[in-house]
Motif scaffolding. Structure first.
Motif, PDB file in Angstrom:
ATOM      1  N   ILE A  99       0.848  -1.189   0.000  1.00  0.00           N
ATOM      2  CA  ILE A  99       0.000   0.000   0.000  1.00  0.00           C
ATOM      3  C   ILE A  99       0.889   1.246   0.000  1.00  0.00           C
ATOM      4  O   ILE A  99       2.053   1.195   0.403  1.00  0.00           O
ATOM      5  CB  ILE A  99      -0.955   0.019   1.212  1.00  0.00           C
ATOM      6  CG1 ILE A  99      -0.165  -0.014   2.530  1.00  0.00           C
ATOM      7  CG2 ILE A  99      -1.930  -1.139   1.152  1.00  0.00           C
ATOM      8  CD1 ILE A  99      -1.055   0.057   3.759  1.00  0.00           C
ATOM      9  N   LYS A 100       0.316   2.352  -0.456  1.00  0.00           N
ATOM     10  CA  LYS A 100       1.085   3.587  -0.591  1.00  0.00           C
ATOM     11  C   LYS A 100       1.127   4.348   0.730  1.00  0.00           C
ATOM     12  O   LYS A 100       0.098   4.606   1.346  1.00  0.00           O
ATOM     13  CB  LYS A 100       0.472   4.466  -1.684  1.00  0.00           C
ATOM     14  CG  LYS A 100       1.260   5.737  -1.967  1.00  0.00           C
ATOM     15  CD  LYS A 100       0.618   6.532  -3.096  1.00  0.00           C
ATOM     16  CE  LYS A 100       1.405   7.815  -3.369  1.00  0.00           C
ATOM     17  NZ  LYS A 100       0.806   8.600  -4.480  1.00  0.00           N
ATOM     18  N   SER A 101       2.324   4.697   1.149  1.00  0.00           N
ATOM     19  CA  SER A 101       2.572   5.533   2.338  1.00  0.00           C
ATOM     20  C   SER A 101       1.752   5.086   3.547  1.00  0.00           C
ATOM     21  O   SER A 101       0.938   5.850   4.084  1.00  0.00           O
ATOM     22  CB  SER A 101       2.271   6.997   2.019  1.00  0.00           C
ATOM     23  OG  SER A 101       3.072   7.458   0.951  1.00  0.00           O
ATOM     24  N   PRO A 102       1.942   3.849   4.010  1.00  0.00           N
ATOM     25  CA  PRO A 102       1.173   3.395   5.183  1.00  0.00           C
ATOM     26  C   PRO A 102       1.557   4.178   6.433  1.00  0.00           C
ATOM     27  O   PRO A 102       2.709   4.566   6.614  1.00  0.00           O
ATOM     28  CB  PRO A 102       1.576   1.921   5.309  1.00  0.00           C
ATOM     29  CG  PRO A 102       2.938   1.849   4.673  1.00  0.00           C
ATOM     30  CD  PRO A 102       2.907   2.844   3.546  1.00  0.00           C
ATOM     31  N   GLN A 103       0.565   4.418   7.265  1.00  0.00           N
ATOM     32  CA  GLN A 103       0.786   5.069   8.549  1.00  0.00           C
ATOM     33  C   GLN A 103       0.304   4.128   9.642  1.00  0.00           C
ATOM     34  O   GLN A 103      -0.880   3.779   9.689  1.00  0.00           O
ATOM     35  CB  GLN A 103       0.043   6.406   8.619  1.00  0.00           C
ATOM     36  CG  GLN A 103       0.500   7.407   7.571  1.00  0.00           C
ATOM     37  CD  GLN A 103      -0.236   8.728   7.679  1.00  0.00           C
ATOM     38  OE1 GLN A 103      -0.357   9.287   8.771  1.00  0.00           O
ATOM     39  NE2 GLN A 103      -0.711   9.241   6.550  1.00  0.00           N
TER      40      GLN A 103
END
Length: 218
Positions: A99-103
């Protein structure tokens, strides 16, 4: 037998000899607690993992005895010895493949911690409130218990959690502490603290301390 256990055994023998000789160990009144204590995750802890915007990846997992966790898309990741912040960043690195830019935010429950951040107690104990640590173990002459260290913890805080039984000799108790890589015994005065309200005996405890409470002589 590990190097640590050999050192611990040798110091237990030293404590026994000192008690027979009537010698006292140095006390802990002047020991200062470290100001930079940060909790590290350990086996038996429970980690709650929140992945922002991806509820299907948010979950909780126990830390296995080998110190690892397995959660969706993240397998066999070492958690033990890391702070929640460090573990969150490691999970983000793995998830960034999918996934893109997980936080990620990691929250800890259970609070057992790594052994070097526990306080281990053995001897004539039992009958305390239980606190947040595990149950007292051992059905013989001596019992043992490990409790997680808390910032600012004192000897009294430990006694409240573990309790003492009627055969304990609190003034012959000792703390074994790692001082610059060497295990050293220090005398503590539990009876003076409790029976005489001597607050000078309420010494500060440190992560990794081992408290030994021997039999009373009758």
């Amino acid at each position: 037998m590990s190097i640590f256990n050999r050192k611990l055994l040798s110091h237990c023998v030293l404590l026994f000899v000192l008690n027979l000789m009537g010698c006292s160990q140095p006390l802990l009144e002047d020991i200062q607690q470290a100001a930079d204590y940060t909790y590290q995750i350990g086996p038996g802890d429970s980690v709650n993992i929140f992945v922002w915007g991806n509820p299907e990846l948010s979950t909780s997992a126990p830390v296995r005895p080998d110190g690892k966790i397995t959660v969706p898309l993240v397998e066999e990741l070492l958690a033990s010895g890391k702070t929640p912040f460090q573990l969150a960043r490691d999970i983000e690195k793995v998830l960034s493949t999918y996934i893109k830019s997980p936080q990620v935010v990691v929250m800890v429950g259970g609070f057992k911690g790594i052994s070097t951040q526990q306080i281990r107690v053995i001897g004539r104990i039992g009958g305390g409130s239980g606190g947040s640590g595990g149950a007292v173990g051992g059905a013989g002459r001596y019992q043992g218990k490990s409790i997680p260290y808390e910032r600012g913890m004192t000897l009294l805080d430990v006694i409240i959690q573990i309790g003492l039984n009627q055969y304990a000799d609190g003034n012959r108790a000792s703390v074994i502490r790692d001082v610059n890589g060497e295990l050293k015994p220090f005398g503590v005065r539990i009876d003076d603290l409790i029976d005489d309200t001597d607050l000078s005996a309420n010494v500060l405890m440190m992560p990794g301390d081992i408290l030994i409470i021997p039999d009373a002589y009758f």
